[in-house]
Design a protein around this motif. Structure first.
Motif, mmCIF file in Angstrom:
data_model
loop_
_atom_site.group_PDB
_atom_site.id
_atom_site.type_symbol
_atom_site.label_atom_id
_atom_site.label_comp_id
_atom_site.label_asym_id
_atom_site.label_seq_id
_atom_site.Cartn_x
_atom_site.Cartn_y
_atom_site.Cartn_z
ATOM 1 N N PHE A 17 6.743 8.339 17.377
ATOM 2 C CA PHE A 17 6.667 8.691 15.971
ATOM 3 C C PHE A 17 6.195 10.144 15.880
ATOM 4 C CE2 PHE A 17 5.611 4.129 16.325
ATOM 5 C CZ PHE A 17 6.755 3.623 15.704
ATOM 6 N N VAL A 18 6.954 10.960 15.177
ATOM 7 C CA VAL A 18 6.642 12.383 15.027
ATOM 8 C C VAL A 18 6.585 12.682 13.534
ATOM 9 C CG1 VAL A 18 7.335 14.740 15.563
ATOM 10 C CG2 VAL A 18 7.856 12.900 17.186
ATOM 11 N N SER A 19 5.403 13.041 13.045
ATOM 12 C CA SER A 19 5.251 13.235 11.601
ATOM 13 C C SER A 19 4.527 14.531 11.288
ATOM 14 C CB SER A 19 4.500 12.053 10.976
ATOM 15 O OG SER A 19 3.228 11.882 11.561
ATOM 16 N N GLY A 20 4.769 15.007 10.082
ATOM 17 C CA GLY A 20 4.092 16.189 9.576
ATOM 18 C C GLY A 20 3.562 15.932 8.186
ATOM 19 N N GLY A 21 2.300 16.257 7.930
ATOM 20 C CA GLY A 21 1.714 16.106 6.603
ATOM 21 C C GLY A 21 1.771 14.679 6.095
ATOM 22 N N VAL A 22 2.197 14.532 4.826
ATOM 23 C CA VAL A 22 2.258 13.201 4.216
ATOM 24 C C VAL A 22 3.417 12.382 4.779
ATOM 25 C CG1 VAL A 22 3.742 13.756 2.253
ATOM 26 C CG2 VAL A 22 1.915 12.044 1.991
ATOM 27 N N THR B 33 -9.278 18.213 7.518
ATOM 28 C CA THR B 33 -9.648 17.694 6.204
ATOM 29 C C THR B 33 -8.483 17.017 5.487
ATOM 30 O OG1 THR B 33 -9.146 19.738 4.975
ATOM 31 C CG2 THR B 33 -11.340 19.552 5.961
ATOM 32 N N VAL B 34 -7.256 17.397 5.844
ATOM 33 C CA VAL B 34 -6.090 16.798 5.186
ATOM 34 C C VAL B 34 -5.357 15.829 6.102
ATOM 35 C CG1 VAL B 34 -5.765 18.703 3.579
ATOM 36 C CG2 VAL B 34 -4.626 18.783 5.808
ATOM 37 N N HIS B 35 -6.007 15.442 7.182
ATOM 38 C CA HIS B 35 -5.404 14.528 8.157
ATOM 39 C C HIS B 35 -5.805 13.092 7.806
ATOM 40 C CE1 HIS B 35 -5.063 13.203 12.658
ATOM 41 N NE2 HIS B 35 -4.194 12.595 11.872
ATOM 42 N N ALA B 36 -4.857 12.341 7.312
ATOM 43 C CA ALA B 36 -5.123 10.941 6.934
ATOM 44 C C ALA B 36 -4.889 9.997 8.112
ATOM 45 C CB ALA B 36 -4.216 10.542 5.771
ATOM 46 N N PHE B 37 -5.618 8.899 8.103
ATOM 47 C CA PHE B 37 -5.411 7.749 8.998
ATOM 48 C C PHE B 37 -5.762 8.014 10.469
ATOM 49 C CE2 PHE B 37 -2.021 7.367 5.691
ATOM 50 C CZ PHE B 37 -2.613 6.343 4.959
ATOM 51 N N ASP B 38 -6.457 9.087 10.764
ATOM 52 C CA ASP B 38 -6.752 9.417 12.158
ATOM 53 C C ASP B 38 -7.551 8.309 12.842
ATOM 54 O OD1 ASP B 38 -6.946 11.086 14.488
ATOM 55 O OD2 ASP B 38 -8.994 11.563 13.902
ATOM 56 N N LYS B 39 -8.607 7.835 12.212
ATOM 57 C CA LYS B 39 -9.434 6.788 12.832
ATOM 58 C C LYS B 39 -8.656 5.481 12.975
ATOM 59 C CE LYS B 39 -13.900 8.633 11.340
ATOM 60 N NZ LYS B 39 -15.146 8.394 10.541
ATOM 61 N N ASP B 40 -7.832 5.158 11.983
ATOM 62 C CA ASP B 40 -7.025 3.932 12.059
ATOM 63 C C ASP B 40 -6.099 3.977 13.272
ATOM 64 O OD1 ASP B 40 -8.182 3.073 9.691
ATOM 65 O OD2 ASP B 40 -6.588 3.921 8.462
ATOM 66 N N ILE B 41 -5.447 5.112 13.453
ATOM 67 C CA ILE B 41 -4.518 5.242 14.580
ATOM 68 C C ILE B 41 -5.271 5.136 15.903
ATOM 69 C CG2 ILE B 41 -2.866 6.773 15.724
ATOM 70 C CD1 ILE B 41 -2.279 7.991 12.945
ATOM 71 N N GLN B 42 -6.407 5.812 15.987
ATOM 72 C CA GLN B 42 -7.176 5.770 17.236
ATOM 73 C C GLN B 42 -7.595 4.344 17.573
ATOM 74 O OE1 GLN B 42 -10.203 8.742 17.987
ATOM 75 N NE2 GLN B 42 -9.397 10.059 16.364
ATOM 76 N N ARG C 57 0.849 -1.189 0.000
ATOM 77 C CA ARG C 57 0.000 0.000 0.000
ATOM 78 C C ARG C 57 0.881 1.235 0.000
ATOM 79 N NH1 ARG C 57 -4.018 1.741 4.879
ATOM 80 N NH2 ARG C 57 -2.041 2.524 5.757
ATOM 81 N N ILE C 58 0.595 2.149 -0.912
ATOM 82 C CA ILE C 58 1.211 3.469 -0.882
ATOM 83 C C ILE C 58 0.109 4.493 -0.711
ATOM 84 C CG2 ILE C 58 3.208 2.816 -2.276
ATOM 85 C CD1 ILE C 58 1.806 4.167 -4.680
ATOM 86 N N SER C 59 0.436 5.632 -0.123
ATOM 87 C CA SER C 59 -0.554 6.682 0.099
ATOM 88 C C SER C 59 0.033 7.983 -0.435
ATOM 89 C CB SER C 59 -0.894 6.790 1.581
ATOM 90 O OG SER C 59 -1.378 5.531 2.055
ATOM 91 N N VAL C 60 -0.585 8.503 -1.481
ATOM 92 C CA VAL C 60 0.000 9.573 -2.282
ATOM 93 C C VAL C 60 -0.718 10.895 -2.035
ATOM 94 C CG1 VAL C 60 0.538 10.320 -4.634
ATOM 95 C CG2 VAL C 60 0.624 7.878 -4.033
ATOM 96 N N LYS C 61 0.055 11.919 -1.736
ATOM 97 C CA LYS C 61 -0.493 13.269 -1.608
ATOM 98 C C LYS C 61 -0.638 13.886 -2.992
ATOM 99 C CE LYS C 61 0.573 17.906 0.107
ATOM 100 N NZ LYS C 61 1.625 18.775 0.701
#
Length: 393
Positions: free
Chosen positions: A270-275, A306-315, A220-224
């Motif tokens: 894990f510390v991430s920003g954007g994509v 609106t641009v936050h991906a995977f929030d529910k998966d992480i929760q 799986r890849i996730s592309v901005k």
């Protein structure tokens, strides 16, 4: 081994390379592509247009000159670059071409100052450095091809699913077109997707982090999706708007050194920003499914919800884990940035931390992590971008 005379001459050119390196590499690429346009099937043309590739190569050549007495000092960078080369299908036969046009560019830019002695010394040095790359990369190709379900260079994959993760990020689930499984990979690694875009003369290569923990049957890849007027946006816009489920793309085997150390059980953050969240998802899911008792912190910065991906998966993963903390900050909101105080509150300074995101974000986070007492050995990151002549990201 390089002779003492060669090392002395190469070192003496370092100040000249610092001053004229960008000009030399600009001439190098121009002349090489005129003579070998087929290489445009490998190189990232957007980076060429922006000058990023030229700057990166100039920095690499300069580093080689400075460390010519002890090339082992740049070995970590060599291995990182070699991984990128392998994911792009760079071959041993490409190195003599690069060497030829690099030396010609030095002569063209420096003129009479590029004496035969200097050119001969750099030719010898380049030969040694190229042999190191070729040897390392041949070993990587062999390992990739001989592992279970492995292959070298590129293989056809089918888009099995296409899932919108946020307003600007879409995931593509890739399965081998031949029906076989995929090789296992380390959390944090990436693949190259190679595309032929209608109306474009050359192929396009883009590297994307694998955004889920290793699974036997798919990547799986996730592309901005970049802006239409962004030079880097051509491929992402094509993937988002034109590539559909059932379509075929070419894919390289997984590669990369920015990977989760699964042998540790110490606290990890894990510390991430954007994509930059994409490799973190692979790492975080690996911890959540393999060692859910391991203490974990996940900090993510995004512009807004609106641009936050995977929030529910992480929760969902956090809720099922024994000792996990998760926090997101949105820069569109007041106080929506990751601060030193938040890092101190969320991260165990005795553990490990992985950082990924835009360059300014990463530089700020690494600086703040050092300020709260973490050492460089504890902070893991990789700046994604061009680094050497045949690197094309």
């Amino acid at each position: 081994m390089l002779s003492e005379q060669t090392r002395t001459i190469v070192k003496s050119t370092a100040p000249v390379l610092a001053e004229h390196g960008k000009t030399i590499t600009t001439v190098f690429y121009r002349n090489m592509f005129e003579a070998h346009p087929e290489l445009l099937n490998i190189f990232n043309q957007a980076n060429q247009k922006q000058g990023r590739q030229q700057t990166a190569l100039a920095n690499t050549v300069y580093a080689a000159a400075v460390h010519i007495d002890n090339l082992e000092a740049i070995l970590p960078a060599v291995v990182q670059i070699a991984n990128k080369h392998v994911s792009l299908g760079v071959k041993a036969e490409h190195y003599p071409i690069v060497g030829e046009y690099l030396l010609k560019a030095i002569q063209e830019v420096l003129g009479d100052a590029a004496t035969d002695e200097i050119i001969n010394a750099w030719a010898e040095a380049y030969g040694v450095i190229a042999d190191v790359f070729i040897s390392i990369e041949n070993g990587m190709y062999e390992k990739s091809e001989t592992q279970e379900n492995g292959w070298s260079f590129f293989k056809d994959f089918t888009i099995a699913r296409k899932v919108k993760e946020s307003d600007n990020i879409t995931s593509f689930y890739l399965k081998p077109a031949d029906g076989h499984n995929v090789p296992s990979y380390e959390a944090g690694q990436y693949i190259t997707v190679r595309l032929a875009i209608p109306g474009e003369e050359f192929l396009f290569n883009r590297q994307y982090s694998l955004s889920q923990a290793s699974r036997p049957d798919e990547f799986r890849i996730s592309v901005k999706r970049e802006a239409d007027n962004d030079p880097n946006g051509l491929v992402s816009v094509y993937l988002h708007e034109q590539v559909e489920e059932g379509d075929t793309v070419e894919v390289s085997a997984p590669a990369g050194e920015f990977v989760l150390d699964v042998k540790r059980n110490t606290p990890v953050a894990f510390v991430s920003g954007g994509v930059g969240i994409t490799p973190m998802m692979s790492m975080f899911e690996t911890v959540a499914t393999q060692t859910p008792e391991r203490p974990v912190s996940f900090l993510h910065a995004a512009r807004n919800e609106t641009v936050h991906a995977f929030d529910k998966d992480i929760q969902q993963y956090v809720a099922a884990m024994d000792n996990a903390k998760y926090k997101t900050l949105y820069s569109d909101e007041p106080q929506g940035y990751i601060t030193r105080e938040l890092l101190e509150d969320m991260i165990d300074v005795n553990g490990e931390v992985y950082v990924c995101g835009p360059v300014p974000f990463m530089e700020k986070m690494i600086s703040e992590l050092r300020a709260i007492g973490m050492t460089d050995a504890q902070i893991h990151y990789e700046f994604f971008g061009p680094a050497v002549a045949l690197q094309t990201v």
